[in-house]
Structure formats: structure tokens, C-alpha cells
Design a protein around this motif. Structure first.
Motif, PDB file in Angstrom:
ATOM      1  N   LYS A  17      46.996   3.936 -53.471  1.00  0.00           N
ATOM      2  CA  LYS A  17      47.594   3.188 -54.601  1.00  0.00           C
ATOM      3  C   LYS A  17      46.535   2.538 -55.490  1.00  0.00           C
ATOM      4  O   LYS A  17      46.543   2.704 -56.706  1.00  0.00           O
ATOM      5  CB  LYS A  17      48.549   2.089 -54.070  1.00  0.00           C
ATOM      6  N   THR A  18      45.634   1.767 -54.858  1.00  0.00           N
ATOM      7  CA  THR A  18      44.631   1.044 -55.654  1.00  0.00           C
ATOM      8  C   THR A  18      43.695   2.037 -56.337  1.00  0.00           C
ATOM      9  O   THR A  18      43.317   1.843 -57.506  1.00  0.00           O
ATOM     10  CB  THR A  18      43.823   0.083 -54.748  1.00  0.00           C
ATOM     11  N   THR A  19      43.359   3.096 -55.623  1.00  0.00           N
ATOM     12  CA  THR A  19      42.466   4.116 -56.197  1.00  0.00           C
ATOM     13  C   THR A  19      43.108   4.742 -57.432  1.00  0.00           C
ATOM     14  O   THR A  19      42.492   4.811 -58.501  1.00  0.00           O
ATOM     15  CB  THR A  19      42.187   5.213 -55.134  1.00  0.00           C
ATOM     16  N   ARG A 142      38.170   4.074 -45.226  1.00  0.00           N
ATOM     17  CA  ARG A 142      37.999   2.809 -45.939  1.00  0.00           C
ATOM     18  C   ARG A 142      37.307   1.764 -45.054  1.00  0.00           C
ATOM     19  O   ARG A 142      36.539   0.939 -45.530  1.00  0.00           O
ATOM     20  CB  ARG A 142      39.369   2.302 -46.401  1.00  0.00           C
TER      21      ARG A 142
HETATM   22  N1  LIG Z   1      43.519  11.313 -53.097  1.00  0.00           N
HETATM   23  C1  LIG Z   1      42.565  10.859 -52.281  1.00  0.00           C
HETATM   24  N2  LIG Z   1      41.725  11.717 -51.681  1.00  0.00           N
HETATM   25  C2  LIG Z   1      40.764  11.274 -50.867  1.00  0.00           C
HETATM   26  N3  LIG Z   1      40.546   9.979 -50.575  1.00  0.00           N
HETATM   27  C3  LIG Z   1      41.341   9.088 -51.138  1.00  0.00           C
HETATM   28  C4  LIG Z   1      42.391   9.470 -52.013  1.00  0.00           C
HETATM   29  N4  LIG Z   1      43.037   8.361 -52.414  1.00  0.00           N
HETATM   30  C5  LIG Z   1      42.422   7.340 -51.804  1.00  0.00           C
HETATM   31  N5  LIG Z   1      41.387   7.771 -51.066  1.00  0.00           N
HETATM   32  C6  LIG Z   1      40.518   6.920 -50.236  1.00  0.00           C
HETATM   33  O1  LIG Z   1      41.373   6.423 -49.205  1.00  0.00           O
HETATM   34  C7  LIG Z   1      41.123   5.041 -48.959  1.00  0.00           C
HETATM   35  C8  LIG Z   1      42.402   4.247 -49.210  1.00  0.00           C
HETATM   36  O2  LIG Z   1      42.706   4.245 -50.598  1.00  0.00           O
HETATM   37  P1  LIG Z   1      43.305   2.960 -51.326  1.00  0.00           P
HETATM   38  O3  LIG Z   1      42.553   1.746 -50.944  1.00  0.00           O
HETATM   39  O4  LIG Z   1      43.411   3.303 -52.772  1.00  0.00           O
HETATM   40  O5  LIG Z   1      44.761   2.936 -50.658  1.00  0.00           O
HETATM   41  P2  LIG Z   1      45.978   1.930 -50.896  1.00  0.00           P
HETATM   42  O6  LIG Z   1      47.220   2.738 -50.905  1.00  0.00           O
HETATM   43  O7  LIG Z   1      45.727   1.090 -52.102  1.00  0.00           O
HETATM   44  O8  LIG Z   1      45.906   1.061 -49.579  1.00  0.00           O
HETATM   45  P3  LIG Z   1      46.668  -0.299 -49.150  1.00  0.00           P
HETATM   46  O9  LIG Z   1      48.047   0.091 -48.792  1.00  0.00           O
HETATM   47  O10 LIG Z   1      45.915  -0.773 -47.982  1.00  0.00           O
HETATM   48  O11 LIG Z   1      46.602  -1.246 -50.297  1.00  0.00           O
HETATM   49  C9  LIG Z   1      39.963   4.657 -49.869  1.00  0.00           C
HETATM   50  O12 LIG Z   1      38.764   4.775 -49.115  1.00  0.00           O
HETATM   51  C10 LIG Z   1      39.987   5.707 -50.977  1.00  0.00           C
HETATM   52  O13 LIG Z   1      38.701   5.948 -51.511  1.00  0.00           O
END
Ligand SMILES: Nc1ncnc2c1ncn2[C@@H]1O[C@H](COP(=O)(O)OP(=O)(O)OP(=O)(O)O)[C@@H](O)[C@H]1O
Ligand SMILES: Nc1nc(=O)c2ncn([C@H]3C[C@H](O)[C@@H](CO)O3)c2[nH]1
Length: 207
Positions: A17-19, A142
């Protein structure tokens, strides 16, 4: 009806999500709001003992998000400025239903409705669906120390909870647009064309 496009990125823990919110915010030049993680005083304790710390943690997230969304409405949406967020306020309920006792949940839901019923809600949700192996891999990559304690069963339940919740949100609001992304097969981080397709789709939706 919202005054400006309000996009929420949703999906279970580690879905990306954050990415994706960060990438879209840069590409579309839309301000982003995101939740705090590192300064959260309860997450570490929560993953040690969910039963003991869930009420404090859910209330912390609720109060923090409430204030952030109030500010977002005043500073951006009311002025016609689109916003992208890495969460939807309803995720409070998704987690609370999973972590609180029945007694706590009844109280929590009253407070949730009191605080959020009159808040502006997103009119677009980008829902990143991802399987357990994908989530486990991303959470590990992460490397947040406290997330090493996350049980596989907790993640599995959240994946199922999200499926139900997104359908409920869509049924409750016919004007809500939900774009579902298959987070297992679409890699918006490593595959430029995957990201470009998503960004083009979002751009088309919000113009
Ligand atoms: N499409 C993708 N392909 C590969 N790696 C990814 C992808 N999306 C995110 N990542 C990696 O996966 C990890 C988790 O991503 P992120 O922090 O954006 O998730 P999130 O959904 O925001 O997490 P949370 O629920 O904890 O807030 C990070 O290390 C990010 O770099
Ligand atoms: N219990 C609980 N309720 C929430 O509303 C909530 N929102 C996020 N999280 C957890 C997931 C990640 O570990 C970490 C960062 O998203 O915080 C939550 N946990």
C-alpha cells in the motif's frame, strides 16, 4: 459527494500500500497521507500479546487516523485538491473485529461511528490482493523486527477479512469505485509497465 478525488490504497499487511501510494503520489503529483508506524508506541507490545494490547492499539490508530482525515478534508479535499492515502478509515473496523473482545468491540464501534460517520470517505479504493506467500515474503523483506512475531494464521484471517470488507464497502456505496490489483502477478515495483498501466488507469478515473 466528495469535493475532490480521494484515493485510498488498501490491502492486507505488506501488500504494498505505502509503496504504491508513494509511487502514484509522485507520478500523478497528488499529495499523499500515510499512517505512522515507527512512532506507534503499541505495535511492538501488541504483536507480543494481542489480547492484552489490542484495545490501546486500535484506539491509537483510530484517533490518529481521525485527526489526519479531519486535516486532510480541511487542507485538501474542501479546496478541491485530490489526495491519496495508504489506508481507508474502515480498516480500523477490519482489524478491530479480528483483535478485540466482543465487549470491547461494542464500545469501540460506538466510538468509531461517532468519530467517522461524518468524515469524507474515499471515492476510489485501489485494493491490492495478495496471497499468503507474497505477504510473508514482503513482510520479511521489509524486516520490521516486531512483525517477525506475526502469526501466519493472523495474516490468513486478514486476507479473508479484507475480501469481505471490500465487498461490503462497495455494496454500501454504489458511487465508490474499487480497482482490484492482483499483487501476486502484478509487480509495480520491479515491472515498469505494470506500474504505468496502474497509473494510467487511476489517472483516467480521476480526471
Ligand atoms: N509489488 C511489489 N513487488 C515487490 N516488492 C514489493 C511490492 N510492493 C511492495 N514491496 C515491498 O514489500 C514491502 C512491503 O511494502 P509496503 O510497506 O508498501 O506494504 P504495506 O501494504 O504498506 O504494509 P503495511 O500493511 O504494513 O502498512 C516493502 O519492502 C516493499 O518494498
Ligand atoms: N491491529 C491493528 N489495527 C490497525 O488498525 C492497523 N493498521 C495497521 N496495522 C499494523 C499492520 C502492520 O504491522 C503495521 C503497519 O501498517 O501496523 C494495524 N494493526
Amino acid at each position: 459527494m466528495n469535493t475532490a478525488p480521494f484515493i485510498a490504497i488498501e490491502g492486507p499487511i505488506g501488500a504494498g500500500k505505502t509503496t504504491l501510494a508513494t509511487m502514484l503520489s509522485q507520478e500523478l503529483e497528488i499529495p499523499m497521507i500515510n499512517e505512522i508506524v515507527e512512532d506507534n508506541p503499541y505495535l511492538d507490545k501488541f504483536y507480543d500479546n494481542i489480547e492484552e494490547w489490542s484495545f490501546q492499539l486500535e484506539m491509537f490508530f483510530l484517533c490518529h487516523r481521525y485527526k489526519q482525515l479531519e486535516d486532510t478534508t480541511d487542507y485538501f479535499l474542501k479546496k478541491g485538491q485530490p489526495v491519496i492515502a495508504d489506508y481507508h478509515i474502515y480498516k480500523n473496523v477490519i482489524f478491530a473485529e479480528r483483535t478485540l473482545s466482543q465487549h470491547q468491540l461494542e464500545k469501540y464501534k460506538k466510538i468509531y461511528h461517532l468519530l467517522t460517520d461524518d468524515l469524507q470517505k474515499p471515492n476510489f479504493i485501489i485494493y491490492i490482493k495478495a496471497s499468503l506467500p507474497t505477504l510473508l515474503h514482503r513482510i520479511e523483506k521489509r524486516g520490521r523486527p516486531f512483525e517477525k512475531k506475526i502469526e501466519t494464521s493472523y495474516l490468513e484471517q486478514l486476507i479473508a477479512d479484507y475480501e469481505v470488507a471490500i465487498k461490503q464497502l462497495q455494496e454500501a456505496d454504489p458511487e465508490l469505485t474499487v480497482v482490484t490489483i492482483d499483487g501476486d502477478s502484478k509487480d509495480f515495483v520491479l515491472n515498469k509497465s505494470d506500474f504505468e498501466r496502474i497509473a494510467a488507469h487511476v489517472k483516467e478515473l480521476i480526471v
